[in-house]
Scaffold this motif. Structure first.
Motif, PDB file in Angstrom:
ATOM      1  N   ALA A 188      -2.066   2.722   6.987  1.00 21.87           N
ATOM      2  CA  ALA A 188      -0.898   3.590   7.082  1.00 21.87           C
ATOM      3  C   ALA A 188      -1.127   4.889   6.316  1.00 21.87           C
ATOM      4  N   ILE A 189      -1.676   4.799   5.109  1.00 20.23           N
ATOM      5  CA  ILE A 189      -1.950   5.999   4.319  1.00 20.23           C
ATOM      6  C   ILE A 189      -3.013   6.866   4.994  1.00 20.23           C
ATOM      7  N   PHE A 190      -4.019   6.237   5.573  1.00 16.17           N
ATOM      8  CA  PHE A 190      -5.079   6.989   6.254  1.00 16.17           C
ATOM      9  C   PHE A 190      -4.521   7.819   7.406  1.00 16.17           C
ATOM     10  N   TYR A 191      -3.710   7.193   8.271  1.00 15.13           N
ATOM     11  CA  TYR A 191      -3.163   7.919   9.419  1.00 15.13           C
ATOM     12  C   TYR A 191      -2.124   8.952   8.993  1.00 15.13           C
ATOM     13  N   GLN A 206       5.303  -0.147   8.614  1.00 17.15           N
ATOM     14  CA  GLN A 206       6.282  -1.209   8.866  1.00 17.15           C
ATOM     15  C   GLN A 206       5.615  -2.582   8.870  1.00 17.15           C
ATOM     16  N   LYS A 207       4.413  -2.641   9.374  1.00 21.10           N
ATOM     17  CA  LYS A 207       3.693  -3.916   9.380  1.00 21.10           C
ATOM     18  C   LYS A 207       3.370  -4.348   7.949  1.00 21.10           C
ATOM     19  N   TRP A 208       3.039  -3.386   7.083  1.00 23.81           N
ATOM     20  CA  TRP A 208       2.779  -3.725   5.682  1.00 23.81           C
ATOM     21  C   TRP A 208       4.044  -4.224   4.983  1.00 23.81           C
ATOM     22  N   VAL A 209       5.178  -3.595   5.244  1.00 25.13           N
ATOM     23  CA  VAL A 209       6.429  -4.028   4.642  1.00 25.13           C
ATOM     24  C   VAL A 209       6.743  -5.468   5.031  1.00 25.13           C
ATOM     25  N   ALA A 210       6.436  -5.829   6.283  1.00 23.18           N
ATOM     26  CA  ALA A 210       6.750  -7.178   6.763  1.00 23.18           C
ATOM     27  C   ALA A 210       5.745  -8.213   6.283  1.00 23.18           C
ATOM     28  N   ARG A 211       4.466  -7.845   6.150  1.00 24.38           N
ATOM     29  CA  ARG A 211       3.428  -8.846   5.897  1.00 24.38           C
ATOM     30  C   ARG A 211       2.663  -8.654   4.591  1.00 24.38           C
TER      31      ARG A 211
END
Length: 310
Positions: A110-113, A96-101
Motif C-alpha cells: 500500500a505504501i509503495f503504490y 484496506q486489505k491490511w486493515v482487515a488482515r
C-alpha cells in the motif's frame, strides 16, 4: 511482427518495458507502438484492455472485494505504471486489505503504490493521507494465541513429554544391566536345575594381568552353557571387570578382552551369538574395595547379567 506469436497483452507489456519514457501514457506511446509493428486497431485494443482491467478493479474495490480488485488492477499496472488513478486504487485496496488482515506485506504494498501515486501527482492528498495513516498506525498483533489454542498446545506438549518419557524408560530398561536376582521372580521353578541357575550368580575370576581361562573358570562356564542351553529364551551380557592396578585405559582394555574371552568360549560351546553381548568396565565397578590382594583378586572378574526376556 516481432510479437506475432505472443498475445496482444504480452506484446504491449514488452513494448512498455522497451520504451524509454516510463511516465508516458499509452496514448503517448502510440507512435512508438506503431513503429514496432502494432496496427492502429491493435493499439486501440491494448488501451481498451487497460481500461477494462482498471474499471473492473475499481468496481471490485467499491464493493470491498480487495482480492479481486488487486488481481484486476495489477493486471493493468504493467501497461501504464504511472497512471495516477490506477496507483491510488492499488494503494487503497492494499491499505484496506491490511486493515482487515494485518499482514506486513499488504502494508508495504500500500505504501509503495501510494508513493508512486504521489510521484505521478505530488498534489494527490489522498495518497499522502494513506502513507501517513499507515506509517503512524499502532502495531496490532494478530490474536491467534487464543485460550483454546493455549489449552491445545499445553495438552499436546504434555502428550509428547509423556511419550518421550515412555520411550526413554523403555530404552533404558532394554539396555540396562539387570541383576539376575531382580529378574529371578519371573522364572518358573522347572526351567532348569537349581544348581545350574545358581551358577549364574558366580563370577569367573582371572589371574593378575591375564585374560586366559583357568580350570576353575572353565568348569563354571560349562555350567553357564548348560543353563543357557536348557533355556533358549534367555539373553545376557558378559561384563568384564578389573582391579585398580594400572591405568584406567589399560584396565578398560583388559576387562574388555576378558569379557570377549568368555564370550568366545560360550559361542564355541554352541550358544547362539545373538543371545550374548560383552562389554568391559575396567575398574569403574569394583565388587570390593581395592585395598588388599584378596579383594583385588575378587575384582578381576567376569559376570553374566541377564538382559531381557523374549
Amino acid at each position: 511482427m516481432p510479437y506475432r506469436s505472443d498475445t496482444l497483452y504480452e506484446s504491449a507489456v514488452r513494448t512498455r518495458k522497451a520504451y524509454a519514457h516510463p511516465r508516458a501514457t499509452l496514448e503517448e506511446m502510440r507512435a512508438y507502438a506503431l513503429e514496432v509493428a502494432f496496427s492502429e486497431e491493435e493499439w486501440d485494443e491494448v488501451i481498451r484492455i487497460f481500461q477494462n482491467h482498471w474499471q473492473k478493479g475499481d468496481s471490485f474495490l467499491k464493493n470491498n472485494n480487495w482480492d479481486d480488485a488487486i488481481a484486476a488492477l495489477e493486471k493493468a499496472y504493467p501497461l501504464e505504471p504511472m497512471h495516477e488513478g490506477l496507483l491510488f486504487d492499488l494503494a487503497e485496496a492494499y491499505a484496506q486489505k491490511w486493515v482487515a488482515r494485518r499482514r506486513r506485506r499488504f502494508k508495504q504494498k500500500a505504501i509503495f503504490y501510494a508513493q508512486a501515486c504521489l510521484e505521478a501527482n505530488p498534489a494527490n492528498r489522498k495518497a499522502a493521507r494513506i502513507i501517513t495513516q499507515l506509517k503512524t498506525a499502532p502495531k496490532r498483533y494478530q490474536q491467534w494465541f487464543t485460550a483454546r489454542r493455549r489449552k491445545l498446545i499445553f495438552r499436546r506438549t504434555i502428550q509428547l513429554l509423556g511419550l518421550g518419557l515412555l520411550f526413554w524408560g523403555g530404552y533404558r530398561f532394554a539396555n540396562s544391566e539387570l541383576p539376575w536376582a531382580i529378574l529371578k521372580q519371573f522364572e518358573s521353578k522347572d526351567e532348569a536345575p537349581e544348581n545350574l541357575s545358581a551358577s549364574l550368580y558366580k563370577a569367573v575370576y582371572f589371574d593378575e594381568g591375564s585374560i586366559e581361562l583357568n580350570a576353575e573358570a572353565i568348569t563354571l562356564l560349562n555350567l553357564w552353557v548348560s543353563y543357557l542351553k536348557a533355556d533358549k529364551y534367555k539373553k545376557g551380557q558378559i561384563s568384564g571387570h578389573s582391579d585398580n592396578y594400572g591405568t584406567p585405559a589399560v584396565n578398560m582394555q583388559v576387562s574388555t578382552l576378558r569379557a570377549k574371552r568368555v564370550y568366545d568360549y560360550l559361542v564355541q560351546q554352541g550358544i547362539e551369538p545373538h543371545r550374548l553381548h560383552y562389554k568391559g568396565y575396567g575398574d569403574s565397578q569394583p565388587a570390593y574395595p581395592n585395598d588388599s590382594p584378596t579383594n583385588r583378586a575378587l575384582n578381576r572378574r567376569v559376570q553374566f547379567v541377564l538382559r531381557a526376556f523374549e
